[in-house]
Write a protein that holds these residues in place. Structure first.
Motif, PDB file in Angstrom:
ATOM      1  N   LEU A  97     -59.974 -38.336 -84.708  1.00 35.47           N
ATOM      2  CA  LEU A  97     -61.399 -38.068 -84.978  1.00 35.47           C
ATOM      3  C   LEU A  97     -62.335 -38.773 -84.001  1.00 35.47           C
ATOM      4  O   LEU A  97     -63.402 -38.258 -83.688  1.00 35.47           O
ATOM      5  N   TRP A 133     -62.946 -42.220 -91.803  1.00 30.22           N
ATOM      6  CA  TRP A 133     -61.796 -41.382 -92.167  1.00 30.22           C
ATOM      7  C   TRP A 133     -60.506 -41.856 -91.468  1.00 30.22           C
ATOM      8  O   TRP A 133     -59.652 -41.046 -91.092  1.00 30.22           O
ATOM      9  N   LEU A 167     -57.316 -34.613 -88.512  1.00 28.62           N
ATOM     10  CA  LEU A 167     -57.639 -33.661 -89.571  1.00 28.62           C
ATOM     11  C   LEU A 167     -57.480 -32.243 -89.036  1.00 28.62           C
ATOM     12  O   LEU A 167     -58.099 -31.889 -88.026  1.00 28.62           O
ATOM     13  N   ASP A 212     -58.217 -29.294 -90.431  1.00 28.20           N
ATOM     14  CA  ASP A 212     -59.008 -28.157 -90.921  1.00 28.20           C
ATOM     15  C   ASP A 212     -60.203 -27.889 -90.028  1.00 28.20           C
ATOM     16  O   ASP A 212     -61.093 -27.161 -90.384  1.00 28.20           O
ATOM     17  N   ASN A 256     -60.960 -30.447 -86.998  1.00 28.85           N
ATOM     18  CA  ASN A 256     -61.239 -31.489 -86.015  1.00 28.85           C
ATOM     19  C   ASN A 256     -60.235 -31.540 -84.867  1.00 28.85           C
ATOM     20  O   ASN A 256     -60.632 -31.614 -83.700  1.00 28.85           O
ATOM     21  N   GLU A 294     -62.796 -27.278 -97.372  1.00 34.45           N
ATOM     22  CA  GLU A 294     -63.869 -28.143 -97.873  1.00 34.45           C
ATOM     23  C   GLU A 294     -64.825 -27.466 -98.844  1.00 34.45           C
ATOM     24  O   GLU A 294     -65.769 -28.090 -99.303  1.00 34.45           O
ATOM     25  N   ARG A 311     -71.036 -26.466 -93.584  1.00 35.51           N
ATOM     26  CA  ARG A 311     -70.693 -26.728 -92.169  1.00 35.51           C
ATOM     27  C   ARG A 311     -69.455 -25.936 -91.732  1.00 35.51           C
ATOM     28  O   ARG A 311     -69.380 -25.447 -90.607  1.00 35.51           O
ATOM     29  N   HIS A 312     -68.473 -25.825 -92.613  1.00 37.46           N
ATOM     30  CA  HIS A 312     -67.282 -25.037 -92.263  1.00 37.46           C
ATOM     31  C   HIS A 312     -67.613 -23.555 -92.365  1.00 37.46           C
ATOM     32  O   HIS A 312     -68.254 -23.132 -93.318  1.00 37.46           O
ATOM     33  N   ILE A 348     -74.374 -31.200 -88.947  1.00 36.90           N
ATOM     34  CA  ILE A 348     -73.070 -31.788 -88.585  1.00 36.90           C
ATOM     35  C   ILE A 348     -72.737 -31.441 -87.123  1.00 36.90           C
ATOM     36  O   ILE A 348     -72.785 -30.275 -86.725  1.00 36.90           O
ATOM     37  N   TRP A 366     -69.930 -31.286 -85.203  1.00 38.58           N
ATOM     38  CA  TRP A 366     -68.890 -30.306 -84.823  1.00 38.58           C
ATOM     39  C   TRP A 366     -69.258 -28.902 -85.284  1.00 38.58           C
ATOM     40  O   TRP A 366     -68.859 -27.914 -84.650  1.00 38.58           O
ATOM     41  N   HIS A 387     -71.821 -37.783 -85.693  1.00 38.92           N
ATOM     42  CA  HIS A 387     -71.389 -36.731 -86.619  1.00 38.92           C
ATOM     43  C   HIS A 387     -72.506 -36.256 -87.554  1.00 38.92           C
ATOM     44  O   HIS A 387     -72.767 -35.067 -87.679  1.00 38.92           O
ATOM     45  N   GLN A 447     -68.002 -39.221 -83.896  1.00 37.41           N
ATOM     46  CA  GLN A 447     -66.847 -38.328 -84.052  1.00 37.41           C
ATOM     47  C   GLN A 447     -66.740 -37.531 -82.754  1.00 37.41           C
ATOM     48  O   GLN A 447     -67.695 -36.889 -82.343  1.00 37.41           O
ATOM     49  N   ASP A 459     -65.014 -34.865 -81.973  1.00 32.91           N
ATOM     50  CA  ASP A 459     -64.756 -33.418 -82.001  1.00 32.91           C
ATOM     51  C   ASP A 459     -65.870 -32.580 -81.368  1.00 32.91           C
ATOM     52  O   ASP A 459     -65.608 -31.655 -80.604  1.00 32.91           O
TER      53      ASP A 459
HETATM   54  C1  FUC Z   1     -63.671 -32.675 -92.118  1.00 33.09           C
HETATM   55  C2  FUC Z   1     -65.105 -32.226 -91.973  1.00 33.09           C
HETATM   56  C3  FUC Z   1     -66.090 -33.328 -92.047  1.00 33.09           C
HETATM   57  C4  FUC Z   1     -65.643 -34.450 -91.165  1.00 33.09           C
HETATM   58  C5  FUC Z   1     -64.279 -34.902 -91.572  1.00 33.09           C
HETATM   59  C6  FUC Z   1     -63.779 -36.030 -90.764  1.00 33.09           C
HETATM   60  O1  FUC Z   1     -63.347 -32.934 -93.432  1.00 33.09           O
HETATM   61  O2  FUC Z   1     -65.428 -31.305 -92.955  1.00 33.09           O
HETATM   62  O3  FUC Z   1     -67.327 -32.844 -91.595  1.00 33.09           O
HETATM   63  O4  FUC Z   1     -65.615 -34.023 -89.845  1.00 33.09           O
HETATM   64  O5  FUC Z   1     -63.394 -33.834 -91.403  1.00 33.09           O
END
Ligand code: FUC
Length: 891
Positions: free
Chosen positions: A355, A367, A372, A374, A376, A509, A593-594, A631, A633, A671, A678, A680
């Motif tokens: 991250l 984090w 991650l 999903d 990143n 998410e 955001r997603h 956000i 990313w 972020h 972050q 990403d």
């Molecule tokens: C995912 C994103 C968040 C964040 C986290 C570290 O869960 O939905 O925005 O980037 O990773």
């Protein structure tokens, strides 16, 4: 093409080197042979010695083996080092700030220079080097820093303008010593050694710091772990770090944390070796090695939006953006900065970027600095392919190869749990998509994201092949990953309502109604990722001539994976239970955001220019998602999404929002405020910008497919497409004046640009090229490996203004009355429809004279939903690129 290094004549005369085009290169006339644009971040004061100074002002460097943040202090220099395998954990480890990657070392170089003038420090992107320069009393002091991948060390050269004027104390320290970390620092002769243990995973770590002075005296204080240099002319400091971590499946298969690294050798010999090997070379030789390695990667791409170098330091450049005089320069700088960060953080044989990439100052990083899956991790690699750094993916491929052993066990567990009739009892159930991972553990999926994360991972592998077209790579690395992912999916999906659906399934998410439930059935995210992987696996099998057992099944399953549903708002649905946009539950965030239901359009290939009805649905979805997410990313990702629907101006707004709202003074992405670094979005912004300049998702190479109006004049060189074509372009007043395509592996080139069939097309050496045309805007060329193709004299293209506001005035069972706002360019209009989830439109009426039409068709009473679209046609026969759409539901 060879670059010569020439001394620059900027403010720092004589201090550093930048690449310059040779006479020979200037003579070729090709954009592709031009010099890289000089780009640098610079500041007129050091970064404050604090966490805030680290995140906002320090200069990041790295070579895969270590990430480094340089503060540039004069009383005391601070160099913070990160090593991605130094990882902390605890039995109870929850919350946003928990243990994870741990700050490896804080290195101070005490100078005691308190009355400085003419201070300047910079990060030079062309060289991958950093500099500090200032005056103290009558002496000019300068420092030069680089992190070398080939020699695995950081090198620092310190200089003074007067002989014998350089004195300093080198003082490496271990941060966060305490319950989970022990260690000590000792100095002996010319080397300080820092070593210790991080207890949870029993990680042994070591750093060595060697001082090589010219002139003067050197004195090691063993107990204090410092080396003092007095009255030297100059000095070099070399730094090597390491742990006993190794890429070995055992790390993921051993369950007891403290045993994971058992039997791996202490890092002492390795680190000693790195340092000894580096010290055996001269500083100049180390620097030349680094330059050769770095510039071979960095110099492949350049971009010029016409900006001149700003007279203000980079912090002011960021603060005055987007209204400053040099704002375009920041747009160029941020683009290359993403490539720079990838080169620093993702090298073969080292851990991939997490991250925070390879930079972390904390004991409890956001984090945990995990991987991650999903969005990143995938975003970190988004620029690797299109921005011409495919080898950077080796780092992730190496890591995957090791952790997949654990994912195979998870896959068997999930098939047993969710679809036991499909279980292979010998354990051949493929690998399942993980959510998060760290260098020591990959705990499988969580309901936060569906199993589609697996397809999203294998998509990166597919892209690795598709952008390089290396069949050995396909056979040995890529195909097995895809085939095994398809194996898992083929066993996991269940027959529901005539389709093969994920159960359970989530959309990253998001929550569904009720008790903030995450899991449901067959989300678009999972189905699209499953579909793309099955599809790409079958393509790969054909290329390789494979006939593996399960291919036939994948082929049968593919049409039932049902990846796209168009909803009643004309959107791509995120959930199957959704009718109108965002109505699947009160806990669904419509501005989330997603935007996972659009991944088939980016970075996927399922939705592309040959599926225009789906592309319109993507555009509708993006519009309804709004621009409200702050956000980092998410903004980066939307640049790319909007580019894929060919709206460069809207895409540009997201780039602007990102640079204005998220970029810190050192260009680290913040972020969501905090600041909370972050990495990403740094990588993702670069990838997004490429999408504005070049696309190839449908295997048609399309230069300038979404050029923002504000970038009216410019050029780029060396971007990469599927099929391994390296593309360069030059444009003026929004119109391409020259395109160049270097065919790196041969093969058929499909090339799309308005009026390209009427342009002059030659090889780089001036020979005529045979091509066939598809209409006026697309040509096909059978290319020769190594040959460059040059397109010039492209007749100017004036787009046709689109009609607007298509409305259904009256809807009956057998006819629909339509009207719209006309286009000034229209001689007539064409009307199209896409029924249900159809990817493409069919024409239903042409040569319509007015702006009103009564559409009659026998099947109208049966059609539940369709998208109607009207397009303007100019007198010369050209249709408008855009049209107006309306959704017709059964009355
Ligand atoms: C995912 C994103 C968040 C964040 C986290 C570290 O869960 O939905 O925005 O980037 O990773």
């Amino acid at each position: 093409m060879t670059k010569v290094l020439a001394v620059t004549t900027l403010a720092w005369t004589g201090m550093y080197l930048v690449p310059e085009a040779s006479a020979e290169e200037q003579g070729s006339g090709l954009i592709a042979d031009g010099a890289g644009k000089a780009l640098r971040l610079w500041y007129d004061e050091p970064a404050p010695d604090s966490d805030a100074g680290w995140v906002n002002r320090s200069i990041p460097m790295g070579n895969g083996y270590m990430g480094v943040n340089v503060f540039g202090g004069t009383t005391s220099e601070r160099i913070q080092i990160t090593e991605n395998s130094l990882y902390d954990w605890a039995a109870k480890n929850s919350g946003f700030k928990r243990r994870g990657v741990n700050n490896f070392a804080e290195v101070y170089i005490d100078f005691g220079h308190n009355n400085t003038s003419n201070y300047e420090r910079e990060l030079n992107l062309n060289e991958g080097g950093s500099y500090v320069k200032y005056k103290e009393k009558d002496v000019e002091y300068s420092r030069e820093y680089f992190t070398s991948y080939p020699d695995k060390v950081m090198a620092i050269r310190l200089k003074a303008s007067k002989a014998g004027a350089l004195s300093f104390t080198l003082r490496p320290t271990i941060p966060f010593l305490g319950d989970s970390k022990s260690g000590s620092v000792a100095a002996d002769s010319d080397t300080v050694t820092l070593s210790g243990v991080m207890s949870y995973f029993n990680i042994k770590f070591e750093g060595q710091f060697k001082v090589i002075p010219t002139g003067g005296r050197m004195n090691a204080l063993s107990s204090e772990g410092t080396i003092a240099v007095s009255d030297a002319d100059s000095a070099v400091i070399l730094i090597a770090v390491g742990t006993n971590y190794q890429f070995d499946p055992k790390v993921f298969l051993t369950t007891k944390a403290a045993d994971k690294l058992a039997d791996f050798p202490d890092p002492h010999a390795k680190v000693t070796g790195y340092l000894a090997d580096a010290a055996a070379k001269s500083y100049e030789a180390l620097r030349a090695n680094h330059q050769a390695d770095y510039t071979e990667l960095y110099d492949r791409v350049s971009m010029d939006l016409g900006a001149t170098a700003p007279a203000i330091p980079t912090d002011e450049l960021v603060d005055t953006y987007p209204d400053g005089e040099s704002s375009r320069y920041l747009e160029e700088l941020a683009f290359q900065f993403g490539r720079y960060m990838l080169i620093c953080s993702s090298r073969a044989g080292t851990l991939p970027p997490h991250l925070q990439g390879i930079w972390n100052v904390y004991a409890r990083p956001p984090w945990s600095s995990q991987y991650l899956h999903d969005t990143n991790v995938q975003m970190a690699y988004a620029p690797a392919f299109s921005a011409n750094l495919p080898e950077m993916f080796e780092s992730y491929a190496g890591f995957f190869k090791v952790f997949v052993h654990r994912q195979r066990l998870h896959a068997t567990e999930y098939i047993r749990k969710y679809n036991p009739s499909q279980l292979d009892t010998s354990g051949d159930n493929g690998w399942s998509g993980p959510f998060w991972a760290n260098p020591y553990d990959v705990p499988g999926k969580t309901p936060i994201a569906g199993f589609g994360t697996g397809g999203w991972i294998s998509q990166m592998f597919w892209d690795y092949y598709d952008y390089t077209r290396d069949e050995t790579l396909l056979a040995e690395t890529v195909y097995p990953v895809m085939y095994e992912q398809a194996n898992f999916v083929s066993r996991f999906v269940q027959e529901i309502d005539g389709a093969l659906l994920a159960k359970p399934s989530s959309s990253p998410e998001q929550y569904l109604e009720g008790k903030k439930k995450r899991e449901t059935i067959g989300t678009t995210f999972d189905q699209q990722m499953f579909y793309e992987n099955h599809h790409n696996t079958l393509t790969a099998a054909k290329i390789l001539g494979r006939n593996d057992d399960r291919l036939e099944l994948y082929e049968k399953q593919l049409p039932f994976l049902d990846p796209i549903h168009v909803g009643k708002s004309g959107q791509i649905k995120e959930f199957r239970q959704e009718q109108f946009y965002g109505d699947a539950g009160s806990t669904i965030d419509p501005h989330h955001r997603h935007t996972s239901m659009l991944l088939g359009s980016y970075p996927g290939q399922l939705i592309n220019d040959s599926t225009p009805a789906w592309l319109d649905a993507v555009k509708k979805t993006l519009t309804l998602r709004t621009r409200s997410s702050n956000i980092g990313w998410a903004r980066a990702e939307r640049i790319a999404f909007w580019a894929r629907v060919h709206d460069g101006d809207e895409a540009y707004l997201f780039y602007r929002d990102l640079l204005e709202g998220n970029y810190l003074h050192n260009l680290f992405n913040d972020h969501r405020g905090g600041p909370l670094f972050q990495a990403d979005a740094n990588y993702g912004a670069t990838a997004g910008v490429v999408e504005l300049l070049l696309q190839s998702q449908d295997y048609v190479v399309s230069p300038l497919p979404a050029l923002p109006a504000v970038w009216s004049d410019g050029s780029y060189r060396g971007l990469l497409t599927r099929g391994n074509f390296e593309v360069s372009a030059q444009w003026s007043s929004g119109q391409a004046t020259r395109l160049e395509v270097l065919s790196k592996v041969g093969g058929m080139l499909e090339l799309r640009y308005p009026n390209i069939a009427k342009a002059v097309i030659k090889t780089a050496d001036g020979n005529t090229v045979d091509f066939s045309a598809k209409g006026t805007d697309q040509i096909s060329v059978e290319t020769t490996k190594g040959q460059a193709y040059v397109v010039s004299d492209i007749p100017a293209y004036t787009p046709v203004a689109a009609p607007l506001n298509l409305k259904i005035d009256k809807d009956g069972k057998s006819q629909v009355e339509l009207s719209w706002t006309g286009s000034a360019d229209a001689a007539s209009y064409n009307l199209y429809r896409a029924v249900g989830n159809a990817p493409d439109y069919e024409m239903i009426a042409s040569d319509i004279a007015g702006t009103h039409f009564v559409y009659k068709a026998a099947d109208l009473k049966k059609i539940g939903q369709m998208t109607l679209k009207v397009i303007a046609v100019r007198a010369d026969g050209r249709e408008s690129d855009e049209g107006a759409t309306v959704i017709r539901l059964l009355p």
